[in-house]
Scaffold this motif. Structure first.
Motif, PDB file in Angstrom:
ATOM      1  N   HIS A   1       0.743   3.505  -3.501  1.00  0.00           N
ATOM      2  CA  HIS A   1      -0.051   4.716  -3.310  1.00  0.00           C
ATOM      3  C   HIS A   1       0.799   5.926  -2.966  1.00  0.00           C
ATOM      4  O   HIS A   1       0.263   7.002  -2.710  1.00  0.00           O
ATOM      5  CB  HIS A   1      -1.108   4.495  -2.219  1.00  0.00           C
ATOM      6  CG  HIS A   1      -2.242   3.614  -2.669  1.00  0.00           C
ATOM      7  ND1 HIS A   1      -3.134   3.985  -3.641  1.00  0.00           N
ATOM      8  CD2 HIS A   1      -2.603   2.364  -2.292  1.00  0.00           C
ATOM      9  CE1 HIS A   1      -4.016   3.010  -3.841  1.00  0.00           C
ATOM     10  NE2 HIS A   1      -3.708   2.015  -3.032  1.00  0.00           N
TER      11      HIS A   1
ATOM     12  N   THR B   1      -7.940  -0.986   1.885  1.00  0.00           N
ATOM     13  CA  THR B   1      -6.531  -1.191   1.529  1.00  0.00           C
ATOM     14  C   THR B   1      -5.643  -1.433   2.740  1.00  0.00           C
ATOM     15  O   THR B   1      -4.488  -1.819   2.604  1.00  0.00           O
ATOM     16  CB  THR B   1      -5.985   0.003   0.737  1.00  0.00           C
ATOM     17  OG1 THR B   1      -6.231   1.215   1.480  1.00  0.00           O
ATOM     18  CG2 THR B   1      -6.661   0.107  -0.614  1.00  0.00           C
TER      19      THR B   1
ATOM     20  N   VAL C   1       0.835  -1.200   0.000  1.00  0.00           N
ATOM     21  CA  VAL C   1       0.000   0.000   0.000  1.00  0.00           C
ATOM     22  C   VAL C   1       0.866   1.245   0.000  1.00  0.00           C
ATOM     23  O   VAL C   1       0.598   2.215  -0.723  1.00  0.00           O
ATOM     24  CB  VAL C   1      -0.941  -0.008   1.225  1.00  0.00           C
ATOM     25  CG1 VAL C   1      -1.739   1.294   1.287  1.00  0.00           C
ATOM     26  CG2 VAL C   1      -1.884  -1.199   1.155  1.00  0.00           C
TER      27      VAL C   1
ATOM     28  N   PRO D   1      -2.960  -5.592   0.425  1.00  0.00           N
ATOM     29  CA  PRO D   1      -2.759  -4.868  -0.841  1.00  0.00           C
ATOM     30  C   PRO D   1      -3.549  -5.486  -1.963  1.00  0.00           C
ATOM     31  O   PRO D   1      -3.671  -6.709  -2.056  1.00  0.00           O
ATOM     32  CB  PRO D   1      -1.249  -4.986  -1.081  1.00  0.00           C
ATOM     33  CG  PRO D   1      -0.816  -6.147  -0.261  1.00  0.00           C
ATOM     34  CD  PRO D   1      -1.708  -6.155   0.948  1.00  0.00           C
TER      35      PRO D   1
END
Length: 359
Positions: free
Chosen positions: A163, A352, A159, A356
């Motif tokens: 991101h 999330t 994550v 993942p």
């Protein structure tokens, strides 16, 4: 009048056949009697059809392929597309949800792209497809396809990394490329609708296809939230901030940026003040309320197939400083297509923080 001639003593003499009156003064009976010995010739020139017997020539007629609000009644074909990367964990749940769709499965084709995976995505996908397609009830789909293509993506699926701000430009470009490869391999002339559906959807309405086609929009997306329970209460977290309405500040920011810069949404590095659909709506209210959008996320998109056929795809480069799904929305609007969202129609994504997801 028809003239007949006789030669008498070297002189040509003429007489008229028929009554000694003008044709305009003839009675119907006299007209019939006068013309009974005449027949006007008629020529019929029927063109023989062109017959092509070569097996190397294929004819595709796209004129009958339409996208209508009554897709189910008209038996319109739907193509469901899902790009996958390190997604083995979610595949079984994905097929559980697909199997519940109420749109006739005989009218649905499934296609997946597996790329740059380090887990067992391909094997799990293949076995799950085999399990579903060998059933003897109404669950099997019209056809299924697996496309393999690696793009050299080295970003991890954590994550934090996928991101993170630095990853957004390269990640969105790579995702755009993956979507385009999948689309080009799977879209067939018979498809009326293309339904992009991510593998890490947690829950969605069973009638989502029928609900969406009823809006008769070129491009349509739902709101995407997630469940997270804190102290026993579902906070109904907002997931997809890529569905937005443009702002003056964002337009001014884009005007100052280099044309090759991808404007990543939701990061302090680029403050846009756009209006996010994720912060709007309530799944308890009228689900058919529409709003126009300038950017969209990719978790769940329904597209009329002719939009894609017209060349509207997912830019793997900066298009108006956007890429992938947001670039797709910008491109569709530039071409005159309508892009809309349903703020009260919620599709639930995995949280999330749990694990993942795919790309």
């Amino acid at each position: 009048m028809r003239r007949h001639g006789l030669i008498v003593a070297g002189l040509r003499r003429f007489y008229c056949f028929g009554p000694a009156k003008s044709p305009m003064q003839l009675t119907p009976n006299e007209q019939a009697q006068w013309t009974s010995h005449l027949q006007t010739p008629v020529l019929f020139n029927h063109h023989a059809p062109v017959e092509v017997n070569s097996s190397t020539i294929q004819h595709v007629n796209l004129n009958p392929i339409v996208s209508t609000p009554k897709a189910k009644e008209n038996e319109e074909r739907v193509l469901i597309l899902t790009p996958l990367r390190d997604a083995a964990y979610y595949i079984e749940q994905h097929f559980d949800l697909l199997s519940q769709l109420t749109y006739p499965h005989s009218l649905i084709d499934l296609a997946f792209l597996v790329g740059d995976s380090t887990d067992d995505t391909l094997a799990v996908l293949a076995k799950e497809l085999e399990r579903v397609q060998t059933r003897t009830d109404a669950i099997p789909f019209h056809s299924t396809m697996i496309v393999e293509k690696d793009f050299g993506v080295l970003l991890s699926q954590s994550v934090e990394e996928r991101h993170g701000f630095a990853a957004q430009g390269p990640r969105r470009k790579a995702m755009g490329r993956a979507r385009n490869y999948l689309l080009s391999a799977a879209l067939k002339p018979e498809h009326s609708w293309v339904y992009w559906r991510d593998v890490d959807i947690k829950d969605s309405p069973k009638k989502i296809i029928e609900d969406f086609v009823a809006h008769d929009r070129d491009v349509l997306v739902p709101n995407v939230w997630f469940h997270r329970y804190e102290n026993g209460i579902d906070i109904e977290g907002r997931f997809d901030y890529n569905s937005w309405q443009e702002s003056d500040r964002a337009l001014k920011l884009a005007a100052r940026l280099d044309k090759d810069v991808v404007l990543a949404e939701g990061y302090k590095e680029y403050v846009t003040e756009r209006t996010y659909m994720a912060k709007m709506g309530n799944w308890r209210d009228n689900k058919d309320v529409e709003i126009p959008l300038d950017g969209i996320g990719g978790v769940n998109i329904l597209v009329k197939a002719d939009v894609h056929r017209s060349g509207i795809n997912f830019p793997c480069y900066a298009f108006e400083n956007q890429a992938e799904t947001e670039g797709f929305a910008k491109m569709a609007k530039r071409a005159g297509y309508g892009v809309y969202g349903l703020p009260n129609y919620v599709v639930w994504h995995v949280d999330t923080e749990e694990k993942p997801g795919n790309a």
